[in-house]
Motif scaffolding. Sequence first.
Motif, PDB file in Angstrom:
ATOM      1  N   LEU A 145       0.820  -1.209   0.000  1.00  0.00           N
ATOM      2  CA  LEU A 145       0.000   0.000   0.000  1.00  0.00           C
ATOM      3  C   LEU A 145       0.855   1.260   0.000  1.00  0.00           C
ATOM      4  O   LEU A 145       0.542   2.239  -0.694  1.00  0.00           O
ATOM      5  CB  LEU A 145      -0.935   0.007   1.210  1.00  0.00           C
ATOM      6  N   LEU A 146       1.933   1.247   0.760  1.00  0.00           N
ATOM      7  CA  LEU A 146       2.831   2.404   0.782  1.00  0.00           C
ATOM      8  C   LEU A 146       3.485   2.628  -0.581  1.00  0.00           C
ATOM      9  O   LEU A 146       3.632   3.772  -1.021  1.00  0.00           O
ATOM     10  CB  LEU A 146       3.898   2.226   1.854  1.00  0.00           C
ATOM     11  N   ILE A 147       3.853   1.547  -1.253  1.00  0.00           N
ATOM     12  CA  ILE A 147       4.475   1.689  -2.576  1.00  0.00           C
ATOM     13  C   ILE A 147       3.481   2.264  -3.572  1.00  0.00           C
ATOM     14  O   ILE A 147       3.783   3.204  -4.320  1.00  0.00           O
ATOM     15  CB  ILE A 147       5.036   0.341  -3.053  1.00  0.00           C
ATOM     16  N   VAL A 148       2.262   1.719  -3.598  1.00  0.00           N
ATOM     17  CA  VAL A 148       1.263   2.174  -4.580  1.00  0.00           C
ATOM     18  C   VAL A 148       0.831   3.608  -4.296  1.00  0.00           C
ATOM     19  O   VAL A 148       0.869   4.470  -5.182  1.00  0.00           O
ATOM     20  CB  VAL A 148       0.048   1.225  -4.577  1.00  0.00           C
ATOM     21  N   TRP A 149       0.402   3.898  -3.068  1.00  0.00           N
ATOM     22  CA  TRP A 149      -0.072   5.243  -2.745  1.00  0.00           C
ATOM     23  C   TRP A 149       1.069   6.247  -2.725  1.00  0.00           C
ATOM     24  O   TRP A 149       0.880   7.416  -3.091  1.00  0.00           O
ATOM     25  CB  TRP A 149      -0.830   5.244  -1.433  1.00  0.00           C
ATOM     26  N   GLY A 150       2.246   5.818  -2.312  1.00  0.00           N
ATOM     27  CA  GLY A 150       3.401   6.706  -2.350  1.00  0.00           C
ATOM     28  C   GLY A 150       3.771   7.081  -3.778  1.00  0.00           C
ATOM     29  O   GLY A 150       4.106   8.228  -4.064  1.00  0.00           O
ATOM     30  N   GLY A 151       3.682   6.110  -4.684  1.00  0.00           N
ATOM     31  CA  GLY A 151       3.944   6.401  -6.091  1.00  0.00           C
ATOM     32  C   GLY A 151       2.929   7.371  -6.661  1.00  0.00           C
ATOM     33  O   GLY A 151       3.264   8.245  -7.465  1.00  0.00           O
TER      34      GLY A 151
END
Length: 55
Positions: A13-19
């Motif tokens: 989730l951090l990777i997707v939303w951070g991106g």
Amino acid sequence: MTTPAILLMILALLIVWGGLVVSILALRARPERDDLPPGGEDDTRDEGSVIVHDT
């Protein structure tokens, strides 16, 4: 859910939303590219003419 599954889900989730956040911030900083070449030539064919493709 197990602890490793929850940690992996949080990481994903951090990777997707951070991106998404980084992409939005990058687009806000530079909304349009200004280093592109000028546009192509106008199409001089008649309105109803057939498009000829070289295949």
